[in-house]
Scaffold this active site. Structure first.
Site, mmCIF file in Angstrom:
data_model
loop_
_atom_site.group_PDB
_atom_site.id
_atom_site.type_symbol
_atom_site.label_atom_id
_atom_site.label_comp_id
_atom_site.label_asym_id
_atom_site.label_seq_id
_atom_site.Cartn_x
_atom_site.Cartn_y
_atom_site.Cartn_z
ATOM 1 N N ASP A 110 6.484 61.934 13.363
ATOM 2 C CA ASP A 110 7.082 61.556 12.134
ATOM 3 C C ASP A 110 6.854 59.998 11.947
ATOM 4 O OD1 ASP A 110 8.996 61.008 10.425
ATOM 5 O OD2 ASP A 110 10.724 61.620 11.633
ATOM 6 N N ASP A 123 19.038 70.285 1.461
ATOM 7 C CA ASP A 123 18.924 69.421 2.940
ATOM 8 C C ASP A 123 19.866 69.275 3.750
ATOM 9 O OD1 ASP A 123 17.154 67.436 4.338
ATOM 10 O OD2 ASP A 123 16.338 66.593 2.782
ATOM 11 N N ASP A 169 11.961 71.246 9.281
ATOM 12 C CA ASP A 169 11.488 69.921 9.208
ATOM 13 C C ASP A 169 11.743 69.423 10.549
ATOM 14 O OD1 ASP A 169 10.694 67.343 8.142
ATOM 15 O OD2 ASP A 169 12.721 67.213 6.863
ATOM 16 N N ASP A 216 6.838 62.905 4.251
ATOM 17 C CA ASP A 216 7.236 62.003 3.601
ATOM 18 C C ASP A 216 6.494 60.809 2.814
ATOM 19 O OD1 ASP A 216 9.604 63.566 4.276
ATOM 20 O OD2 ASP A 216 10.067 62.217 6.074
#
Ligand SMILES: *[C@@H]1O[C@H](CO)[C@@H](O)[C@H](O)[C@H]1NC(C)=O
Length: 918
Positions: free
Chosen positions: A265, A411, A523, A599
């Site tokens: 990430d 989300d 995610d 992202d």
């Protein structure tokens, strides 16, 4: 290349000026990714050891006299002469021209990890003929394809059509660290253990523990890395190795770091570098006009790959090469693959054409299943839509602005305190009614479900996990505790079949208050651990089967989406095709999930990189790939989001998404003028959905992604090999998005013979063109010789266009011919796997357009043809007639010559028909 040598001396001064400029750029970008959080090769013990291996240093020999042969494979003992460690080499032939090479220790101290779950379980064996010579065995697949195993020194060569296409260990850089006992601290340095170390190398401290960023990796099992050189003597054009925010054509890594594959990430990632990202697919294609091969390195541990493909790894490097006159005309693509643990397991797909390699890859890793129709339309997401009222208003906003969209996403804030499978009772107190309100309009809802489980007593998932032992453990056997969105969190061990079964059951309707028609976004599944080393799990955690996290890291996200997929199947009782979007992925994840590039940032460079990133994921099986429109972080200027919408509508997965701290970004918030332009872009996507859907069906059947590099269709045209800003949709459309701020024109290369601007019908011959662009257009061309099915009655969601009639675009080639296909089914169920579909072939030839149902499945529909647009017609026909069973024979109205528009044939799509121009 030649020019650079002539100019080299005068370039020295400009080089220095240029270098200062490069450093300025680097400084000005220092507010983005925090590189100190992530390892370089030098900071990763095994990578450093592996990268120190010199050419010609390996001491492995194969003992052919002790080899054995079966119908589809050979097994040959190998010994490392340097230290006496024995290995077993196996080479398999799989049906359809695929070789597999496995090298493992003959007698490892304990089993070494072999990747599970990534590939199909039912790969079919081929039939091998083995010819034995004194120094090698030739493994013959057919008259054009063979592999040769040489004994001293060990190397494996692959030949296609007489050309040597791949060589394993040709440069003698194999280094396979055998498992060993930890040397006693009291041992003399020259005792038996030390003597057994790989080759002549000194044992390094990093072998038994290492630390990075304040995190200790205890490494109780010691050094166990594997690395080998794999060369492609026929080309330096290597592509793929997702996921990196880098070019599709792989760059040289000399003088820089290798490309890294380790699911991470990475906050505010930067473009144009080989740093690890969320997904890791150790797969590349090597391409030349004559041959194409695919290479899969099946290892799920942290992996680094070096490339020696000419040029430089970055600006600085390429200038150094230039000045040194280092560029040469040689054509060998050299690579070296290094993984922290596991075995060496390599697949070589022999091609010889790009589409053959795609099929071969699909036969091993599976293909992406046909998505539901809504999933390939336009999606709207935000971190976060605040509450039910917000959802209602956004949904209505699309209607009042006359913009189609197909799903709205929630989300992490929709949950009760980041506890997945729950709803915030204040903001989302009526989830079933809310979802029904959305689905009543033909749209869908998607909610996020992440793998970190909040450690809160009373939260059922956490209680279940503690009671039934479902969590990943630390090295002492205690449940591992990390930090993520919910605060203190533990992580389900998806490697355990009982955990996957548990996870799947959470999606059952009775376990998750919602409706059947709800879909999932997985995610943070690298997995992301905010307080872990490199923002992920420590490598010495223990998974099901006593494997260290080190061995299986890159597979974690795959197993999560696999369990989610099964959960959605349970939920709809196998009636609806699942939809999952994932961030982390490995080889084979595409069998379960769609993917986005994570992202990204609201910058032009991120719009630009979305193309190579999805091309790269596409050749690795991910047919359904996209990037957050507008960029996740920061606020796009209106021009950027407009151009992004225009480009994204020609990418497989389409979603507007943004960070919680950005301004609202619904597509009507950029002024009336831009609203109209964005609406026009979205409508273009909806018009082309029948064509996209046909391509997604082809992706499932043949493994060829809808978004394609140009060389996939024009393998011989070397001018296409370096193109990064242009791509194909299927074999009929060429897209060249506007990727620069303020651009009034776009440079385009068109291979083949003739193309037509898809929107203004201007014809172009092959070659380089400068295409003027307005705000309302990006260049899109239809290839002469193709027929594209569209629907021109755009409604508020794709599902509402199901019964609408077709408009066909017929683009004639130089012989006045064209062909195309259409695939249709109900757009949502698995009925198509039991014959509930229809395939139609369109052919234009001898002034006649014919439609033939080539695969008359049992799908019933009333869809019909309302218009035919012919591009490239030269003179006005005297008359045009249609004939079919349902309409009989009748004259048709028409107008124009280029385009020639034929009105209302009214034929059914389910019947054969023809239109004759005379
Ligand atoms: C569903 O739609 C109706 C009609 O617009 C509205 O009154 C109601 O509040 C909606 N329910 C939710 C939970 O959004």
């Amino acid at each position: 290349m030649i020019m650079s040598r002539l100019w080299s001396s005068s370039l020295v001064t400009s080089k220095i000026i240029f270098l200062s400029y490069v450093f300025l750029i680097l400084i000005s970008h220092s507010d983005t990714v925090d590189r100190s959080k992530f390892k370089t090769c030098d900071q990763s013990g095994f990578c450093k050891r592996q990268r120190n291996v010199k050419e010609g240093s390996a001491t492995y020999e194969a003992d052919l006299s002790q080899g054995t042969v079966s119908t589809s494979s050979v097994s040959i003992p190998v010994i490392n002469k340097g230290n006496g460690i024995p290995f077993v080499l196996e080479v398999f032939l799989l049906e359809g021209l695929k070789f597999r090479v496995k090298l493992n220790e003959a007698k490892p101290l304990r089993p070494r990890y072999e990747v599970e779950h990534a590939l199909l379980s039912n790969m079919r064996e081929g039939k091998l003929e083995v010819k034995k010579a004194a120094d090698h065995w030739a493994l013959i697949a057919d008259t054009n394809n063979e592999a040769r195993v040489y004994s001293t020194p060990l190397r494996i060569e692959f030949y296609s059509g007489g050309e040597k296409v791949t060589v394993i260990n040709g440069r003698q850089m194999l280094k396979f660290e055998h498992l060993r006992k930890k040397p006693d601290v009291n041992d003399e340095p020259n005792d038996e253990n030390a003597a057994n170390e790989e080759g002549k190398e000194e044992p390094e401290p990093s072998m038994w523990e290492e630390s990075f960023g304040g995190h200790q990796d205890s490494k109780p099992r010691g050094p166990e890395s594997v690395g080998v050189d794999i060369d492609f003597p026929f080309t330096q054009h290597l592509y793929g190795l997702p996921e990196h925010a880098d070019s599709f054509l792989i760059k040289d890594t000399k003088g820089g770091d290798p490309y890294r594959l380790y699911n991470l990430d990475v906050f505010e990632y930067e473009v144009n570098n080989g740093m690890a990202l969320y997904a890791s697919v150790p797969y590349i294609m090597a391409h030349s006009p004559k041959n194409t091969v695919g290479l899969l390195w099946l290892n799920a541990a942290e992996t680094w790959v070096d490339f020696d493909v000419g040029g430089g790894s970055n600006l600085v490097d390429s200038i150094v090469n230039l000045v040194g006159g280092g560029a040469s005309d040689e054509k060998v693509g050299r690579t070296r693959w290094m993984s922290e643990s596991g075995i060496i397991d390599i697949f070589v797909f022999m091609g010889p054409k790009p589409t053959d390699v795609m099929r071969q890859f699909g036969e091993v890793a599976g293909t992406a299943p046909l998505p539901q129709m809504w999933a390939i339309a336009s999606q709207q997401c935000r971190w976060n839509y605040n509450d039910e009222e917000d959802v209602r208003q956004v949904d209505e906003g699309f209607d009042s602005h006359d913009m189609p969209y197909d799903s709205i996403w929630l989300d992490i804030e929709h949950t009760d305190g980041k506890k997945y499978f729950t709803w915030d009772s204040h903001k989302f107190g009526h989830p079933v009614e809310m979802i029904q309100n959305i689905t009543a309009k033909g749209r869908k809802m998607v909610t996020i479900i992440d793998p970190h489980i909040k450690r809160e007593s009373g939260y059922f998932v956490h209680e279940d996990a503690l009671r039934d032992d479902l969590y990943v453990k630390d090295k002492t056997g205690k449940v591992y505790e990390g930090w993520c969105w919910p605060g203190a969190a533990s992580y389900l061990d998806f490697f355990d079949p009982k955990v996957r079964e548990y996870w799947s059951s959470r999606f059952r309707l009775e376990n998750y208050p919602s409706t059947v028609d709800l879909y999932t976004w997985n995610d943070m599944n690298e997995p992301s651990v905010f307080n872990g080393p490199e923002v992920t799990m420590p490598k010495d955690l223990i998974h099901y089967g006593d494997w260290e996290h080190r061995d299986v890291h890159n597979l974690y996200g795959l197993l999560m989406v696999k369990a989610t997929y099964d959960g959605q199947m349970l939920r709809s009782e196998n009636q609806l095709r699942p939809f999952i979007l994932t961030r982390a992925a490995y080889v084979g994840s595409h069998r379960y999930t769609s993917i986005w590039t994570g992202d990204n940032t609201a910058e032009w460079s991120h719009l630009k990189i979305s193309i190579p990133m999805c091309l790269s994921l596409g050749i690795a099986g991910f047919a359904h790939c996209g990037a957050d429109i507008g960029g996740f972080f920061h606020n796009p200027e209106p021009e950027l989001i407009l151009r992004w919408y225009q480009a994204a509508m020609f990418q497989p997965f389409v979603r507007n998404h943004a960070h919680i701290e950005t301004k609202r970004r619904e597509p009507w918030l950029f002024g009336d003028h831009n609203t109209a332009l964005i609406r026009s872009a979205i409508r273009k996507r909806y018009a082309l959905l029948p064509y996209w859907y046909t391509l997604f069906h082809q992706a499932e059947m043949e493994g060829i992604p809808p978004m394609r590099p140009i060389w996939m269709l024009f393998p011989d045209d070397v001018k296409t090999y370096n193109i990064e800003g242009q791509h194909l949709i299927g074999n009929a459309l060429m897209v060249a998005p506007v990727l620069e701020k303020g651009a009034s024109k776009v440079s385009v290369y068109l291979p083949g013979v003739i193309w037509y601007d898809f929107y203004n019908y201007v014809a172009y011959q092959s070659g380089y063109h400068t295409i003027p662009v307005t705000e309302d257009s990006i260049p899109v061309f239809q290839r002469g010789g193709t027929i594209i099915p569209t629907k021109q009655r755009i409604r508020r969601a794709s599902t509402l266009m199901k019964r609408d009639p077709f408009t066909l675009f017929v683009a004639l080639d130089e012989n006045n011919e064209a062909r195309g296909r259409l695939y249709i089914d109900d757009g949502q169920s698995f009925g198509y796997r039991n014959g509930k579909f229809l395939e139609v072939e369109f052919t234009f030839k001898d002034n006649k357009l014919q439609s033939r149902v080539v695969n008359p499945g049992s799908y019933a529909t009333t869809e019909w043809v309302e218009r035919v647009v012919i591009l490239g017609w030269r003179n006005r026909p005297a008359s045009i007639t249609v004939s079919s069973k349902s309409v009989g024979t009748s004259k048709l109205e028409f107008e124009g010559t280029h385009p020639l528009v034929i009105r209302k044939p009214r034929t059914l799509i389910t019947e054969d028909w023809e239109i004759i121009l005379s």
